[in-house]
Structure formats: structure tokens, C-alpha cells
Design an enzyme around this catalytic site. Sequence first.
Site, PDB file in Angstrom:
ATOM      1  N   HIS A  84      62.021 -13.100  41.702  1.00 52.97           N
ATOM      2  CA  HIS A  84      62.708 -13.909  42.731  1.00 52.97           C
ATOM      3  C   HIS A  84      64.020 -13.287  43.185  1.00 52.97           C
ATOM      4  O   HIS A  84      64.653 -13.790  44.119  1.00 52.97           O
ATOM      5  CB  HIS A  84      62.984 -15.321  42.221  1.00 52.97           C
ATOM      6  CG  HIS A  84      61.749 -16.087  41.880  1.00 52.97           C
ATOM      7  ND1 HIS A  84      60.724 -16.263  42.787  1.00 52.97           N
ATOM      8  CD2 HIS A  84      61.346 -16.709  40.736  1.00 52.97           C
ATOM      9  CE1 HIS A  84      59.751 -16.966  42.210  1.00 52.97           C
ATOM     10  NE2 HIS A  84      60.102 -17.245  40.963  1.00 52.97           N
ATOM     11  N   HIS A 115      54.585 -18.474  40.681  1.00 56.60           N
ATOM     12  CA  HIS A 115      55.414 -18.584  41.885  1.00 56.60           C
ATOM     13  C   HIS A 115      55.320 -17.324  42.738  1.00 56.60           C
ATOM     14  O   HIS A 115      55.132 -16.226  42.215  1.00 56.60           O
ATOM     15  CB  HIS A 115      56.888 -18.785  41.488  1.00 56.60           C
ATOM     16  CG  HIS A 115      57.124 -19.963  40.606  1.00 56.60           C
ATOM     17  ND1 HIS A 115      57.211 -19.848  39.234  1.00 56.60           N
ATOM     18  CD2 HIS A 115      57.296 -21.273  40.897  1.00 56.60           C
ATOM     19  CE1 HIS A 115      57.428 -21.055  38.707  1.00 56.60           C
ATOM     20  NE2 HIS A 115      57.483 -21.929  39.686  1.00 56.60           N
ATOM     21  N   ASP A 158      52.368 -14.177  38.602  1.00 57.95           N
ATOM     22  CA  ASP A 158      53.201 -15.325  38.215  1.00 57.95           C
ATOM     23  C   ASP A 158      52.767 -16.534  39.071  1.00 57.95           C
ATOM     24  O   ASP A 158      52.255 -16.366  40.181  1.00 57.95           O
ATOM     25  CB  ASP A 158      54.676 -14.981  38.471  1.00 57.95           C
ATOM     26  CG  ASP A 158      55.647 -16.034  37.972  1.00 57.95           C
ATOM     27  OD1 ASP A 158      56.176 -15.870  36.860  1.00 57.95           O
ATOM     28  OD2 ASP A 158      55.894 -17.026  38.709  1.00 57.95           O
ATOM     29  N   ASP A 168      53.232 -18.684  33.583  1.00 50.66           N
ATOM     30  CA  ASP A 168      53.464 -20.070  34.012  1.00 50.66           C
ATOM     31  C   ASP A 168      52.267 -20.635  34.780  1.00 50.66           C
ATOM     32  O   ASP A 168      52.317 -21.780  35.242  1.00 50.66           O
ATOM     33  CB  ASP A 168      54.772 -20.222  34.814  1.00 50.66           C
ATOM     34  CG  ASP A 168      55.052 -19.098  35.775  1.00 50.66           C
ATOM     35  OD1 ASP A 168      54.184 -18.223  35.968  1.00 50.66           O
ATOM     36  OD2 ASP A 168      56.161 -19.095  36.352  1.00 50.66           O
TER      37      ASP A 168
HETATM   38  C1  SP5 Z   1      60.401 -16.381  37.161  1.00 53.40           C
HETATM   39  C2  SP5 Z   1      60.018 -17.788  37.440  1.00 53.40           C
HETATM   40  O1  SP5 Z   1      58.930 -18.219  37.051  1.00 53.40           O
HETATM   41  N1  SP5 Z   1      60.908 -18.541  38.071  1.00 53.40           N
HETATM   42  C3  SP5 Z   1      60.573 -19.892  38.366  1.00 53.40           C
HETATM   43  C4  SP5 Z   1      61.644 -20.579  39.094  1.00 53.40           C
HETATM   44  C5  SP5 Z   1      61.213 -21.979  39.436  1.00 53.40           C
HETATM   45  N2  SP5 Z   1      62.204 -22.897  39.096  1.00 53.40           N
HETATM   46  C6  SP5 Z   1      62.076 -24.130  39.746  1.00 53.40           C
HETATM   47  C7  SP5 Z   1      61.571 -25.207  38.864  1.00 53.40           C
HETATM   48  C8  SP5 Z   1      62.638 -25.966  38.131  1.00 53.40           C
HETATM   49  C9  SP5 Z   1      61.943 -27.106  37.469  1.00 53.40           C
HETATM   50  N3  SP5 Z   1      62.742 -27.828  36.534  1.00 53.40           N
HETATM   51  C10 SP5 Z   1      61.975 -29.007  36.274  1.00 53.40           C
HETATM   52  C11 SP5 Z   1      62.669 -30.030  35.504  1.00 53.40           C
HETATM   53  C12 SP5 Z   1      61.896 -31.321  35.738  1.00 53.40           C
HETATM   54  N4  SP5 Z   1      62.431 -32.382  35.006  1.00 53.40           N
HETATM   55 ZN    ZN Z   2      57.116 -18.240  37.933  1.00 52.83          ZN
END
Ligand code: SP5
Ligand code: ZN
Length: 317
Positions: free
Chosen positions: A136, A172, A170, A259
Site C-alpha cells: 500500500h 487488498h 493479498d 489475509d
Molecule cells: C498490508 C495490508 O493487508 N494492509 C491492510 C490495510 C487495511 N486496513 C484497513 C482495515 C482496518 C480494520 N480494522 C478493523 C477493526 C474493526 N473493529
Molecule cells: Zn491486505
Amino acid sequence: MIIVYTDAHAQHNPPEEIYDGTREPYAEAAQRAENIISALRDSNIGEIIEPENYDLQHILRIHQPEYVDFIRNRSAGLGKDEILFPSYFMSDTYAPIVHGTYPAAVRAVDAALSGAEKVAAGEPTVYALCRPPGHHAEHNKMGGYCYFNNAAIAADYLSEQGKVAILDIDFHHGNGTQQAFYERSDVLYVSLHADPAVKYPYSTGFAREQGAHDGVGYTKNYPLPLGTNDDQYVTQLTVALADIAQFDPAYLIVSCGFDTYVDDPICGFGITVPGYRVIAEQIHALGLSTLIVQEGGYNIEHLGEMATSFLGGFIGT
Ligand code: SP5
Ligand code: ZN
């Protein structure tokens, strides 16, 4: 297989991220890499080596000098228990800076570059256990737990030797990696990821994004619906692998996130532990010299099993 790892990542230890205005525990925890390396130590997958140190010039081919300086200076200026959500050079609220962020992020790049150097020297498969992750990270923006784009820096390094394909698996979309090569025809970026209409990073990763200028046709995005299972994933992967075979690269870099796991706490695909092995076997069947770079994956307890299954698919154990 060679595995590149350093415990320097552990000094990057933000306690929290900000999600929808609320401070939440940091999902991209040091324990992730520790569980993976511990599972790999208990397996016979490969020899574990420390990364070499590389010149900053490699990072500066992908990232803006002011951005690199900013992370270095702000990291160094923080106390051991301070956390900074900067107002500059950031995409979102998931990449805070702590005292150890800069040295950890530099060593993650070193791990990817060491892996790239081994692959260029003829090693068939290398796994760089990078942390923090990188895909990212844009030219001058941190975000999504990423600071320096490990895979993009390694791809640029390898592109001096021949054409490079990047396969991003990944959950994302790798907005930073896409950006780095969007106008280039010597590095193919192919990504399978959750539909950005519903999942991070929201603004990139749509199928219509296919490259620009010299790079038209050298970015391929395959968004998939939430709930995508092993069989559905492999069906789409087959298409992505055909793109790569047609491009005929000298090297393959896999931006590897776990993930997509069925029990990932923040994502939403249905890949199983045995599924990772099937995915790896399909990638391995391309017969390319391959650098695997670790990206996301947040089910800390099961990450070791996923990594062992996936890497096992490359060596037939
Ligand atoms: C490298 C990678 O996999 N980065 C992922 C970034 C995504 N982050 C956004 C998601 C944040 C979610 N936190 C959730 C808490 C819900 N209570
Ligand atoms: Zn990711």
C-alpha cells in the site's frame, strides 16, 4: 528454498490504529512475523538467513526523498512510547509512526532486496518475511500498515536484469505497487483482491485500471466478491497466471498476503490452509524464478500454518 528474516521488525510496534474514529489494537502486530518464523523453523522448508544491508538509493527509486526523510526524522524524534499519526504523506489512519518504524521498514526492504539478489543469482525460490508490509506504500504516502514498498523496490531492482511480473495475492489491492509501475511495460502487475467498492483501499483496484502510456495493458486487476472460496479463487488465479505466462518474465515476485484466510479477523475471503498449498502449486507450475514477499494476514494464531502450507507448495514437501 531460502528464507530471509530479521527480528529488526519488532521495533515497529504501534499499539493502535484508528478505525472509523476509534482507536483499535494494531492488527499488523509483531507477533505475526514471530509466529511465521517459528513455524518455519520447525519445518524443513528452507534455510533462514539475515538480510544484507543495501544502499538507500534502492528505496529512492520508488519513494520521494522528502517522504523517506520524513519517516526517518519523525521516527527518530519520537520517544519510546509515543505514536504519531502524521498529517503529511499519509493515505489513511492505519500507518502510524513509532520510534522504531524507520529502521524496521528499512530492514524489511533489505529482506526483499536480499531475496531479489539471491533470485538473480539463480536461486529458484526465496521467501522474504518482510514486516512491516509494503504494497500500500505509494511514492510519497504511507498507508494500510505500509511505509516502504518492499515488493516494488525488489521488482525495480530485478527489472535491471529482465522483465518482472508481480502477482499480488493479498486480500487488498496493492495501490502502491500498481502506482509504481502503472506507466511501465517492463514490469507487469497482476492483482487478485476484494472488490474495492466494498473493501480497502476503496479507490483503486477496479478492473478498468489497466495502465497508462507505455504501461497500457501491463496492469491487470481482478476484483473478487467477499466470500470467495478456494475453488473460486483458483479459477481466477488460473486467468492471472495465463497473463503472466504470456508476458514471459525473467522473474516473478509474489506479494503474498494471508489475509484471504477464511478466519481472518478483518477481511472476508474463504481460503483454507490446504487451499494455500494449491495456490502455491499453481504459481510454482509457471516454472519461474520466484521471490515471495510477505504482505498482510491478521489471524495471528494460524499464520504459521498458512505459511508452511503455502511455501510447501513450492518445494513439494
Ligand atoms: C498490508 C495490508 O493487508 N494492509 C491492510 C490495510 C487495511 N486496513 C484497513 C482495515 C482496518 C480494520 N480494522 C478493523 C477493526 C474493526 N473493529
Ligand atoms: Zn491486505
